[in-house]
Scaffold this motif. Structure first.
Motif, PDB file in Angstrom:
ATOM      1  N   TYR A  65     -12.158 -12.106 -14.209  1.00 39.48           N
ATOM      2  CA  TYR A  65     -13.252 -11.393 -14.882  1.00 39.48           C
ATOM      3  C   TYR A  65     -13.180 -11.725 -16.367  1.00 39.48           C
ATOM      4  O   TYR A  65     -12.111 -11.599 -16.976  1.00 39.48           O
ATOM      5  N   ASP A  66     -14.297 -12.116 -16.948  1.00 40.71           N
ATOM      6  CA  ASP A  66     -14.301 -12.460 -18.382  1.00 40.71           C
ATOM      7  C   ASP A  66     -13.970 -11.252 -19.259  1.00 40.71           C
ATOM      8  O   ASP A  66     -13.509 -11.409 -20.378  1.00 40.71           O
ATOM      9  N   ASP A  67     -14.228 -10.038 -18.748  1.00 40.89           N
ATOM     10  CA  ASP A  67     -14.121  -8.839 -19.591  1.00 40.89           C
ATOM     11  C   ASP A  67     -12.879  -7.998 -19.285  1.00 40.89           C
ATOM     12  O   ASP A  67     -12.811  -6.841 -19.658  1.00 40.89           O
ATOM     13  N   VAL A  68     -11.909  -8.577 -18.576  1.00 36.51           N
ATOM     14  CA  VAL A  68     -10.703  -7.825 -18.231  1.00 36.51           C
ATOM     15  C   VAL A  68      -9.480  -8.643 -18.645  1.00 36.51           C
ATOM     16  O   VAL A  68      -9.451  -9.858 -18.466  1.00 36.51           O
ATOM     17  N   THR A  69      -8.471  -7.977 -19.240  1.00 39.01           N
ATOM     18  CA  THR A  69      -7.227  -8.655 -19.616  1.00 39.01           C
ATOM     19  C   THR A  69      -6.471  -9.048 -18.349  1.00 39.01           C
ATOM     20  O   THR A  69      -6.309  -8.217 -17.454  1.00 39.01           O
ATOM     21  N   GLN A  92      -4.966 -20.136 -15.815  1.00 43.54           N
ATOM     22  CA  GLN A  92      -4.352 -20.882 -16.915  1.00 43.54           C
ATOM     23  C   GLN A  92      -3.202 -20.095 -17.565  1.00 43.54           C
ATOM     24  O   GLN A  92      -2.408 -20.667 -18.323  1.00 43.54           O
ATOM     25  N   ASN A  93      -3.137 -18.784 -17.306  1.00 43.70           N
ATOM     26  CA  ASN A  93      -2.094 -17.900 -17.868  1.00 43.70           C
ATOM     27  C   ASN A  93      -1.776 -16.798 -16.868  1.00 43.70           C
ATOM     28  O   ASN A  93      -2.136 -15.641 -17.083  1.00 43.70           O
ATOM     29  N   LYS A  98      -3.465 -27.142 -17.160  1.00 42.81           N
ATOM     30  CA  LYS A  98      -2.745 -25.917 -17.487  1.00 42.81           C
ATOM     31  C   LYS A  98      -2.698 -24.994 -16.256  1.00 42.81           C
ATOM     32  O   LYS A  98      -1.663 -24.395 -15.953  1.00 42.81           O
ATOM     33  N   GLY A  99      -3.809 -24.920 -15.564  1.00 42.51           N
ATOM     34  CA  GLY A  99      -3.870 -24.110 -14.337  1.00 42.51           C
ATOM     35  C   GLY A  99      -2.926 -24.641 -13.264  1.00 42.51           C
ATOM     36  O   GLY A  99      -2.187 -23.881 -12.640  1.00 42.51           O
ATOM     37  N   PHE A 100      -2.941 -25.958 -13.049  1.00 45.92           N
ATOM     38  CA  PHE A 100      -2.043 -26.555 -12.051  1.00 45.92           C
ATOM     39  C   PHE A 100      -0.582 -26.288 -12.427  1.00 45.92           C
ATOM     40  O   PHE A 100       0.246 -26.000 -11.571  1.00 45.92           O
ATOM     41  N   VAL A 110       0.362 -22.858 -11.455  1.00 46.23           N
ATOM     42  CA  VAL A 110       0.591 -22.728 -10.006  1.00 46.23           C
ATOM     43  C   VAL A 110       1.981 -23.259  -9.661  1.00 46.23           C
ATOM     44  O   VAL A 110       2.730 -22.627  -8.904  1.00 46.23           O
ATOM     45  N   VAL A 111       2.365 -24.396 -10.246  1.00 48.77           N
ATOM     46  CA  VAL A 111       3.725 -24.925 -10.028  1.00 48.77           C
ATOM     47  C   VAL A 111       4.754 -23.861 -10.430  1.00 48.77           C
ATOM     48  O   VAL A 111       5.701 -23.579  -9.701  1.00 48.77           O
TER      49      VAL A 111
END
Ligand SMILES: [Zn+2]
Length: 234
Positions: A88-92, A106-107, A132-134, A137-138
């Motif tokens: 969600y763009d609006d949730v931490t 990514q985080n 960064k996303g991959f 996941v690693v």
């Protein structure tokens, strides 16, 4: 008659429901019970191939990057330890909205080595920094853990970048914007940052996966039209 049935119906490998042909597109074959498309059934078939032989399959720790839909329901039935999220763009990240945890791939907020299996369908083309996303996941996979996922994958050598964020955080379109729909944001609302080619294998290895295979399950019985499913092992 036999061919008519074979070409217009099928059995869903996710829920044993009946698949009917709604139109001539690959996506046109839908399960009337769980609403699965061939993408869900292809990844379900691939997950079973790798995990069905495993002992105590119920206890395998799994993370799926969505909270709804046919694959989610299938995973929920199959694995007791299923963690799931939405972006969600609006949730931490790490916080909840309507009971569903927000995660930015990514985080990720998970500990290192949390999962034996991570899954996603048609997500990574929308991740601005997919490397960064991959890598994330690693990080959250256990040793030898698997990332089994799909993206729209073109059988061409090279991934085509469509858009990126510049160093000031401005969105730059390299090619005319291509939007896909999702269940949260609706139809034609999610920008595709790239069209993946076969070099996705190299991108995954660059991110730290030790082996990467592109499976191409195909089944008339389950109405799966040769959809690529990527199996990356930590
Ligand atoms: Zn089904």
């Amino acid at each position: 008659m036999g061919n008519f049935i074979k070409n217009n119906f099928g059995i869903c490998n996710l829920c044993n429901g009946i698949i009917v042909k709604l139109n001539n597109l690959d996506y046109g074959y839908r399960c009337i019970n769980c609403r699965s498309s061939y993408v869900h059934r292809a990844i379900g078939l691939t997950i079973n191939k790798y995990f069905e032989q495993k002992q105590n399959i119920q206890n395998v720790t799994v993370y799926e990057l969505s909270s709804r839909g046919a694959l989610f329901k299938f995973l929920q039935k199959k694995f007791k330890n299923l963690v799931f999220s939405e972006f969600y763009d609006d949730v931490t990240p790490g916080e909840y909205k309507n009971g569903i945890q927000c995660q930015d791939v990514q985080n990720l907020t998970f500990e290192d080595g949390s999962f034996e299996l991570v899954t996603s369908t048609e997500v990574f083309e929308h991740v601005p920094d997919d490397l960064k996303g991959f890598r994330e996941v690693v990080r959250v996979l256990k040793p030898n853990g698997k990332f089994i996922f799909t993206v729209p994958l073109f059988e061409v050598p090279t991934t085509i970048e469509r858009a990126h964020f510049d160093k000031d955080g401005n969105l730059v379109h390299v090619l005319p914007p291509e939007y896909h729909g999702d269940r949260i944001r609706g139809k034609e609302h999610v920008l595709a940052f790239r069209n993946y080619g076969l070099d996705i294998v190299d991108r995954l290895k660059q991110a730290g996966f030790s082996s990467v295979e592109i499976a191409r399950p195909s089944s008339l019985k389950h109405q799966i039209a040769r959809k690529q499913v990527i199996v990356a092992e930590k």
